[in-house]
Scaffold this active site. Structure first.
Site, PDB file in Angstrom:
ATOM      1  N   HIS A   1     -60.750  12.749   6.285  1.00  0.00           N
ATOM      2  CA  HIS A   1     -59.604  11.695   5.656  1.00  0.00           C
ATOM      3  C   HIS A   1     -58.660  11.540   6.807  1.00  0.00           C
ATOM      4  O   HIS A   1     -57.860  12.497   7.009  1.00  0.00           O
ATOM      5  CB  HIS A   1     -58.971  12.183   4.420  1.00  0.00           C
ATOM      6  CG  HIS A   1     -60.020  12.224   3.286  1.00  0.00           C
ATOM      7  ND1 HIS A   1     -60.026  13.368   2.512  1.00  0.00           N
ATOM      8  CD2 HIS A   1     -60.964  11.441   2.969  1.00  0.00           C
ATOM      9  CE1 HIS A   1     -61.146  12.843   1.465  1.00  0.00           C
ATOM     10  NE2 HIS A   1     -61.710  11.961   1.869  1.00  0.00           N
TER      11      HIS A   1
ATOM     12  N   GLU B   1     -54.833  12.572   6.532  1.00  0.00           N
ATOM     13  CA  GLU B   1     -54.444  13.906   6.411  1.00  0.00           C
ATOM     14  C   GLU B   1     -54.356  14.755   7.728  1.00  0.00           C
ATOM     15  O   GLU B   1     -55.313  15.531   8.271  1.00  0.00           O
ATOM     16  CB  GLU B   1     -55.637  14.735   5.628  1.00  0.00           C
ATOM     17  CG  GLU B   1     -55.485  14.016   4.141  1.00  0.00           C
ATOM     18  CD  GLU B   1     -56.665  14.433   3.336  1.00  0.00           C
ATOM     19  OE1 GLU B   1     -57.682  15.313   3.801  1.00  0.00           O
ATOM     20  OE2 GLU B   1     -57.040  14.069   2.344  1.00  0.00           O
TER      21      GLU B   1
ATOM     22  N   HIS C   1     -58.843  19.878   4.735  1.00  0.00           N
ATOM     23  CA  HIS C   1     -57.855  18.763   4.462  1.00  0.00           C
ATOM     24  C   HIS C   1     -56.546  18.871   4.388  1.00  0.00           C
ATOM     25  O   HIS C   1     -55.980  20.027   4.626  1.00  0.00           O
ATOM     26  CB  HIS C   1     -58.543  18.420   2.960  1.00  0.00           C
ATOM     27  CG  HIS C   1     -60.121  17.948   2.910  1.00  0.00           C
ATOM     28  ND1 HIS C   1     -60.154  16.465   2.473  1.00  0.00           N
ATOM     29  CD2 HIS C   1     -61.094  18.186   3.269  1.00  0.00           C
ATOM     30  CE1 HIS C   1     -61.505  16.319   2.705  1.00  0.00           C
ATOM     31  NE2 HIS C   1     -62.073  17.563   2.918  1.00  0.00           N
TER      32      HIS C   1
ATOM     33  N   GLU D   1     -56.977  23.182   1.689  1.00  0.00           N
ATOM     34  CA  GLU D   1     -55.982  22.060   1.685  1.00  0.00           C
ATOM     35  C   GLU D   1     -54.560  22.433   2.180  1.00  0.00           C
ATOM     36  O   GLU D   1     -54.102  23.650   1.754  1.00  0.00           O
ATOM     37  CB  GLU D   1     -55.843  21.822   0.246  1.00  0.00           C
ATOM     38  CG  GLU D   1     -57.168  21.214  -0.421  1.00  0.00           C
ATOM     39  CD  GLU D   1     -57.406  19.785  -0.438  1.00  0.00           C
ATOM     40  OE1 GLU D   1     -56.487  19.121   0.390  1.00  0.00           O
ATOM     41  OE2 GLU D   1     -58.502  19.299  -0.708  1.00  0.00           O
TER      42      GLU D   1
HETATM   43 ZN   LIG Z   1     -58.963  15.151   2.149  1.00  0.00          ZN
END
Ligand SMILES: [Zn+2]
Length: 1120
Positions: free
Chosen positions: A826, A829, A923, A1008
């Protein structure tokens, strides 16, 4: 009743004796007993009125007094007896009411009262005292019996009460309790509709009126009743038709003007409550605008602002104004991304086909028809409604409940012949190392690998060099005129331009005193940033292919960012900041002449040069990862900014990166990014935007710093096309607003959502990293494939060279378990890239632990799974307009090459018996704090769903918890309590779940990292910076080293024993926070969605009126 007799004998209490007498009379009713009953009830009433303790005796459960009294009430035909009994009940329920009322309701008292009410209304005129008693009892019952409204309707009591109100408008003694009962009735929507048809609205407007100190209690009840009635769309329309909206505004103004000592704030609030419900319908909003409601509420609110106790008025007014603010379209010709990237193959059902196949004439900026119809439909749904019934949508509905989808699938759908091509990427398994000689490992960018260095299908996709819009050879950097050898650069309007050798004459950049031509010093960051080199960066940029064919370079990326050696605390939210911002927005409507509406930057209309009077800021984002589409100067120091959507898409706006120049120092500039899509943001919880000042950089502070004040994030009045909102109508965009004061004149500053990390930066870092190779380090860089945009996707192999001390070093080398890491699928990010940078730097470092780690594993790393998205400033997608992390189940080689080949690598590993020990995809998380992991566990998923727990006897190795547990012990930013191991349905096509199920990697994770900061550990209360992110990446490596010890122990125990205290840990997981399903159609996270208690929406919430109950109680005391 033996109990009763015994009690009466014992205490010989008079009232109990009377009760028992009454009971006997009830049992054998005779006409002649009427007098006796009347007398007995009269005596009981007298006792109750005079002796406190008798109330308790009558109401006590053991006495059975309530049943006896109700039974008498049911049986009697005598008015005086009825009045006696009602008076007794009123006495009983007034003092210590709650519990006794509950008993009363549970014994069927409500129905009795309603039957009595309807029965005695049959022959008018009704006895006033009787009506008074019944209604005052019903008011008390209304507090306890939630079904009173329904029961009243079924008993036909609604109109009885209504008629009493109608014919007793001057008789306040009777009017008040009747009105209070009516208020209870009208809280039921079906009742509200029925009462509306019977003319209740009109009657309420006979009661409410201009400011008066008299009958305020009555007035308040009438207003609350009206507000309830107006929740029905039908009633609201009726009220608008009768012109009641301007009337309410006038009444509100009157109270605002006259209630100078603010004694009647509750009444003023109630008037606003009526307006609020009236404006739920479109017609009401129109009437509000027509009646000049915006200006009226704006002005009254402004006058209320200084008095904190008037906040409820300001907040409700603000809510109404926001609701009525005319919905605007975004000032864009289309919401499709400005840049289009033609795809070789467009699947008919894919998002790109949908996007570009809209019929001509469809306005994708706004739907004319959609104005909040959704909310209108809701309020018009005249069905029974019970506040509790509209409970939260089941929280766990995203959890996978199909056990078959949780079991590993043993499928090798691809023949090994097809996978054989990937052997090339695992040369370390076949190479014959000749020890004791310097070994050079070929890496693809710098050396030509074998002819078959790419799987065959790639070659089709590789764009020919002449397809490139950017003639690489023609690029040269605008350097200082010849004769100087220093690395200074000519700055063209503060921009670093890669142009065709000509300086374009635009050399009037940052001006020092007296000098037209300024020379920028490149900050000397070599010592601080070992992986950074400005010249190398420019070289890298030249080979980066962007869809818009960027020729400029963002200064921060060129100069480099040195992590700030300063704590940056999470901001505390300033009280009322959102309200203040919204009021400023509303002023645009109230004072339209103040609004400049001057477009100062516009990618949609690049040919039209913006006139420059030197008063406006200059914007730019035509560089890698930039994505500003349009800038509009709204007021002298305020700008609306619109972000470009992801390429080949019409939404996903959240990431931003742009440049600002021509500022005045010392002035507060307000910036509003007006087309954000997420429904909430950490910007409401202390996160700041990032700013980079070129002047500061030159002066020795090349930092991205957290900046901005008055930050908030709220829903705005720009409506979102249903085309871009997944068919949902009536959605709005969100505004991120922040205020900045610039320090320097003629500075060039950059703003970003998070610390930028471009693809060119990655290439530069990799080149620098490869130079760190030593004789001990095996480092190889391959091109996994070429992306749709023609960029290569690097794949790294890092491990230790075969040792010479071991007996069979080559065999030890080849038996090392594989750890597979990836990041940045992504593009928005960027934090994941900084974590990856930390991991890579650690892996290339020369510490003994790093060496030990390299000797333990073979690392396969794809540091950027979505280079095109990163380059083109996308937030979420690749050039195919799709979220690549939703393609892992069935990636398409043409459309999702990086995912297709990454998955193929994993399939190859599995097919050759080398399934990775750990898979982790890095992420960033926009709504949570700290760093944490998501993993996959059948058992923990099953626990969350309450599905038949017999499935829990499934055998599951608990090793998936080891790594997060280790990280929580080692990495200060990491939080174990935020981790989750639940498999969600919406995530079934993500890397984590697919690699777990299909490849069989038990330790398959998403890691994350917060965009904001930490609320636990060493960094508690601080915003996160690049050094913390890089540290996280390094700690991840150290945790892998410790994991090695666990797993080797496991190997010795032949996979059968569970790990140490892992069992007990598992018990804790039952308390993992509840998972909520994603609330937004777009921009869903890779993780269970999460919403903190939202103080930002508190201002738009309907709070329960705290004064309702005391108000009722008090009135009653005075009446009875
Ligand atoms: Zn992500």
């Amino acid at each position: 009743m033996n109990k009763l007799k015994m009690a009466s004998e014992k205490s010989a209490s008079r009232v109990l004796m009377l009760l028992s007498q009454l009971e006997r009379l009830n049992e054998e009713p005779k006409v002649s007993d009427n007098d006796a009953i009347r007398q007995t009830t009269g005596k009981i009433l007298h006792l109750i009125q005079t002796q406190e303790k008798t109330r308790k005796e009558v109401a006590s459960k053991s006495s059975g007094g309530m049943e006896i009294i109700l039974s008498s009430l049911e049986n009697t035909q005598d008015l005086q007896t009825t009045l006696n009994i009602l008076a007794i009940l009123n006495e009983l329920l007034t003092v210590g009411g709650g519990c006794r009322t509950g008993v009363f309701v549970s014994k069927g008292g409500t129905a009795l009262l309603l039957q009595l009410l309807v029965g005695s209304s049959k022959d008018p005129p009704a006895n006033e005292e009787l009506m008074l008693h019944i209604h005052s009892l019903l008011v008390k019952v209304g507090l306890k019996d939630r079904k009173l409204g329904v029961k009243a309707r079924l008993n036909g009591a609604l109109n009885v009460t209504l008629n009493l109100v109608k014919y007793n408008l001057q008789n306040h003694k009777l009017l008040l309790p009747c009105l209070q009962v009516l208020r209870v009735y009208s809280s039921n929507l079906v009742n509200a509709v029925s009462l509306g048809k019977s003319g209740t609205l009109e009657i309420m407007f006979e009661i409410i009126g201009p400011f008066s100190k008299k009958s305020t209690t009555l007035l308040k009840v009438a207003l609350d009743t009206l507000a309830s009635l107006l929740k029905s769309g039908m009633n609201a329309r009726r009220a608008v038709d009768r012109g009641y909206l301007p009337t309410l505004l006038t009444i509100y103004q009157d109270w605002h003007r006259n209630d100078t000592r603010h004694r009647h704030v509750v009444i003023r609030k109630s008037i606003l409550g009526c307006i609020k419900n009236l404006t739920n319908i479109k017609l009401g909003r129109k009437a509000f605008i027509d009646a000049n409601g915006m200006r009226i509420l704006y002005n009254t609110s402004t006058e209320c602002l200084p008095v904190r106790t008037l906040d409820p008025l300001v907040n409700t007014s603000s809510l109404i104004m926001r609701k009525c603010f005319p919905k605007n379209r975004l000032p864009l010709p289309t919401i499709k991304s400005v840049f289009h990237h033609p795809l070789l193959h467009i699947p008919a059902s894919g998002p790109v086909a949908k996007l570009y196949n809209q019929p001509p004439g469809v306005d994708d900026v706004v739907d004319e028809s959609d104005e909040n119809e959704a909310t209108e439909v809701d309020t018009e749904n005249d069905t029974e409604y019970d506040e509790d019934e509209t409970g939260p949508k089941t929280q766990n509905d995203d959890i996978e409940t199909d056990i078959n989808k949780l079991r590993p699938i043993q499928m090798n759908t691809r023949p090994f012949d097809e996978l054989r091509a990937y052997e090339y990427f695992f040369r370390e398994f076949s190479e014959n190392f000749e020890l004791h000689r310097p070994i050079i490992i070929p890496t693809t960018p710098s050396s030509l690998g074998p002819q078959n260095r790419r799987p065959p299908q790639e070659d089709l996709l590789t764009p020919k060099p002449d397809e490139s819009p950017l003639e690489l050879d023609s690029i040269s950097i605008s350097k200082r005129p010849e004769g100087t050898s220093d690395p200074d650069l000519v700055c063209s309007l503060g921009r670093l331009v890669l142009d065709a050798g000509v300086n374009g004459g635009s050399v009037d950049g940052p001006q020092d005193e007296g000098g037209e031509q300024a020379v920028l010093e490149v900050p000397d960051t070599a010592a601080l940033l070992p992986l950074h080199d400005p010249d190398l960066y420019l070289e890298m940029v030249k080979s980066t292919r962007s869809v818009p064919a960027y020729t400029e370079v963002g200064y921060p990326d060129y100069f480099g960012h040195v992590a700030l050696n300063l704590r940056e605390p999470i901001l505390e939210r300033v009280y009322g900041v959102q309200r203040m911002k919204i009021f400023q927005d509303i002023e645009r409507l109230i004072h339209p002449s103040d609004i400049l509406d001057k477009v100062v930057y516009d990618l949609d209309n690049q040919s039209c040069p913006v006139t420059d009077n030197g008063e406006s800021l200059k914007f730019n984002s035509k560089f890698e990862s930039g994505n500003l589409r349009k800038a509009i100067q709204v007021r002298k120091f305020e700008y609306d900014l619109i972000l470009n959507s992801d390429i080949n898409s019409n939404h996903y706006h959240q990431w931003f990166y742009f440049e600002v120049g021509n500022m005045r120092p010392g002035v507060r500039y307000r910036f509003n990014i007006i087309n954000c899509e997420k429904s909430n943001s950490q910007f409401n919880y202390g996160m700041q935007v990032l700013m980079y000042s070129v002047q500061d950089a030159i002066n020795g502070s090349p930092h991205w710093v957290r900046t901005g004040s008055d930050i908030c994030y709220y829903k705005n009045h720009f409506s979102r096309s249903s085309i871009a909102a997944g068919g949902q109508k009536g959605k709005s965009y969100f505004t991120l607003t922040f205020t900045v004061t610039f320090q320097h004149k003629d500075d060039v500053c950059y703003f970003a959502y998070h610390y930028p990390y471009t693809y060119s930066m990655l290439k530069m870092h990799l080149q620098k990293l490869s130079a760190l190779r030593t004789a001990q380090i095996y480092y190889r860089q391959d091109d996994l494939c070429v992306t749709l945009g023609g960029n290569s996707c690097p794949l790294l192999t890092i491990t230790a060279m075969p040792g010479s001390s071991s007996n069979d070093p080559i065999s030890q080398f080849r038996s090392r378990p594989v750890v597979f890491l990836s990041a940045r699928v992504h593009p928005g990010e960027t934090n994941s890239s900084w974590v990856m940078k930390g991991t890579l730097e650690y892996l290339m470092s020369c510490s003994p632990q790093a060496q030990s780690l390299r000797e333990s594993y073979i690392f396969k790393i794809i540091p950027m799974l979505n280079p095109d998205g990163v380059i083109n400033g996308n937030h979420r997608c690749s050039l195919s307009g799709e979220d690549l992390n939703r393609q892992w189940q069935n990636p398409n080689a043409e459309l999702h090459p990086t995912i297709y080949h990454a998955k193929s690598l994993l399939q190859y590993l599995r097919a050759t018996g080398r399934t990775p020990l750990v898979f982790c995809d890095y992420h960033g998380h926009s709504r949570k704090k700290n760093v944490f992991m998501y993993g996959c566990s059948i058992k923990e998923t099953v626990w969350q769903t309450n599905v038949n727990t017999s499935t829990c006897d499934l055998h599951e190795d608990l090793g998936y918890r080891t790594l997060p547990k280790l990280l929580s012990q080692m990495a200060p930013a990491f939080s174990l309590s935020s981790c989750s191991f639940v498999v969600e349905r919406s995530k079934e096509a993500t890397a984590r779940v697919v690699v777990w199920r299909e490849i069989g990697v038990q330790r398959s994770y998403t890691m994350e990292s917060t965009l904001c900061g930490c609320d636990q550990g060493k960094y508690k209360g601080l915003q996160i910076g690049t050094s913390e992110l890089e540290e996280m990446g390094a700690q991840f490596c150290l945790a892998l080293l410790r994991l090695k010890r666990f797993t080797s122990r496991l190997e010795r125990h032949n996979h059968n024993s569970h790990l140490l205290d892992m069992e007990t840990d598992l018990i804790e997981t039952r308390s993992i926070p509840n998972i909520t399903s994603p609330t937004t159609y777009v921009l869903e996270e890779d993780e269970p969605a999460f919403l903190e208690e939202v103080d930002y929406s508190a201002e738009s919430n309907d709070e329960i009126d705290p004064d309702l109950e005391p108000d009722l109680q008090d009135n009653h005391k005075s009446f009875s």
